[in-house]
Enzyme design. Structure first.
Site, PDB file in Angstrom:
ATOM      1  N   SER A   1      23.906  31.098  49.695  1.00 44.36           N
ATOM      2  CA  SER A   1      25.507  29.257  49.661  1.00 44.36           C
ATOM      3  C   SER A   1      25.154  28.572  50.279  1.00 44.36           C
ATOM      4  O   SER A   1      25.503  27.534  50.323  1.00 44.36           O
ATOM      5  CB  SER A   1      26.921  29.771  49.382  1.00 44.36           C
TER       6      SER A   1
ATOM      7  N   THR B   1      26.746  36.539  50.041  1.00 42.70           N
ATOM      8  CA  THR B   1      26.614  38.532  50.780  1.00 42.70           C
ATOM      9  C   THR B   1      27.249  39.037  49.632  1.00 42.70           C
ATOM     10  O   THR B   1      26.554  40.364  49.815  1.00 42.70           O
ATOM     11  CB  THR B   1      27.382  37.487  51.834  1.00 42.70           C
TER      12      THR B   1
ATOM     13  N   ASP C   1      29.496  31.095  53.330  1.00 44.18           N
ATOM     14  CA  ASP C   1      29.723  30.409  54.019  1.00 44.18           C
ATOM     15  C   ASP C   1      29.665  29.186  53.118  1.00 44.18           C
ATOM     16  O   ASP C   1      30.550  27.659  54.047  1.00 44.18           O
ATOM     17  CB  ASP C   1      28.183  30.142  54.630  1.00 44.18           C
TER      18      ASP C   1
END
Length: 303
Positions: free
Chosen positions: A54, A12, A86
């Site tokens: 991820s 992200t 994550d």
């Protein structure tokens, strides 16, 4: 100034909005351009071995990160890994177990909101803090997120969206970074010999969560796996109605490990009769380990 290698992997923190939702696209160099303050902390060289969400990471990808660090270990004073949140805890735990006896820092960080894409993003602070900790005297693997320094084998993501998403489970915080950027270490890891790299891991593990009415036939399917982790209830144990199928699984050659679905505490197979029966049939207690840490340790053949 210290020389730090930044290993950028996507996530992200490196995302931009696309017509199909957020997707990682920024390189490590582009992330650094958005934070010129890092140049006042240390000198940085960037490697971009991966640019993925991820969620898509597997053991091969995590080992690619570990190999990148190990191959450059003698060339830099420390390492910062940018990573999706994550599965950051899984990578953190695996790096902790494959990069042994480190006398340099390996710091993982990420963000719940993309760099430069939101005025409330946690990306800038987390990345700055990661470099600050990498230059602080810390040694070993740790995650740095929302001002918390968490040892690599105790990282757990507790919230799917909040910027304050991560906790240290099973151990106190290794330290903190305040909003002014001051690093305070509360734990100084002890060095235990020469650094070395575990270059082979076995990802053939299945994790199963017990529910009260689990169909026993599911254990016939699990027999194809060499190692099975069962997340039980409370202090751990096998329900009586499942004991025969679990024992059959163990007798077939599968290693069965028991842990707890509880976030805090430990697995204690001596406390209750159900736990003692499980241990008598050959199940292995995972004790104080988090599930994520247990997966990494088993992959490395430690237990």
């Amino acid at each position: 100034m210290k020389h730090i290698l930044m290993v950028a992997t996507g996530g992200t923190i490196a995302c931009r909005q696309t017509g199909r939702g957020l997707a990682p696209s920024l390189t490590g160099e582009e992330l650094l351009e958005m934070l010129p303050e890092i140049g006042k902390i240390c000198k940085v060289v960037v490697e971009n071995p991966l640019t993925i969400d991820s969620t898509d990471m597997c053991a091969e990808d995590r080992m690619k990160i570990a190999t990148c660090i190990w191959q450059n270990y003698d060339r830099y004073d420390g390492f910062v890994v940018t990573h999706g949140t994550d599965t950051l805890s899984y990578t953190s735990a695996l790096l902790y177990h494959v990069l042994r006896n480190l006398n340099k820092p390996v710091i993982l960080t990420g963000a719940q909101k993309p760099m430069g894409g939101d005025p409330d993003s946690d990306a800038e602070r987390n990345l700055l803090d990661a470099f600050r900790v990498a230059c602080s005297g810390w040694t070993g693997v740790a995650a740095v997120l929302h001002g918390r320094i968490i040892r690599g084998n105790h990282v757990v993501k507790m919230h799917s969206t909040a910027v304050d998403a991560f906790r240290s489970v099973g151990a106190p915080l290794a330290g903190t970074v305040d909003e002014e950027g001051n690093v305070r270490l509360s734990i100084v890891p002890l060095l235990g010999g020469e650094p070395y790299f575990v270059d082979q891991v076995d990802p053939h593990i299945v994790l199963m969560k017990l529910v009260p009415d689990l169909d026993p036939s599911i254990f016939d399917f699990l027999a194809r796996y060499p190692k099975v982790i069962i997340e039980g209830f409370g202090s751990g144990g096998i329900p009586q109605r499942l004991e025969k199928v679990v024992q059959k699984l163990i007798m077939s050659g599968t290693k069965v490990y028991l842990t707890s679905q509880c976030i805090e505490g430990e697995t204690n197979l001596h406390k209750y009769e159900v736990g003692r029966r499980a241990e008598a049939m050959g199940a292995i207690s995972l004790g104080h380990r988090t599930t994520v840490d247990a997966v990494a340790a088993i992959m490395c053949g430690e237990i």
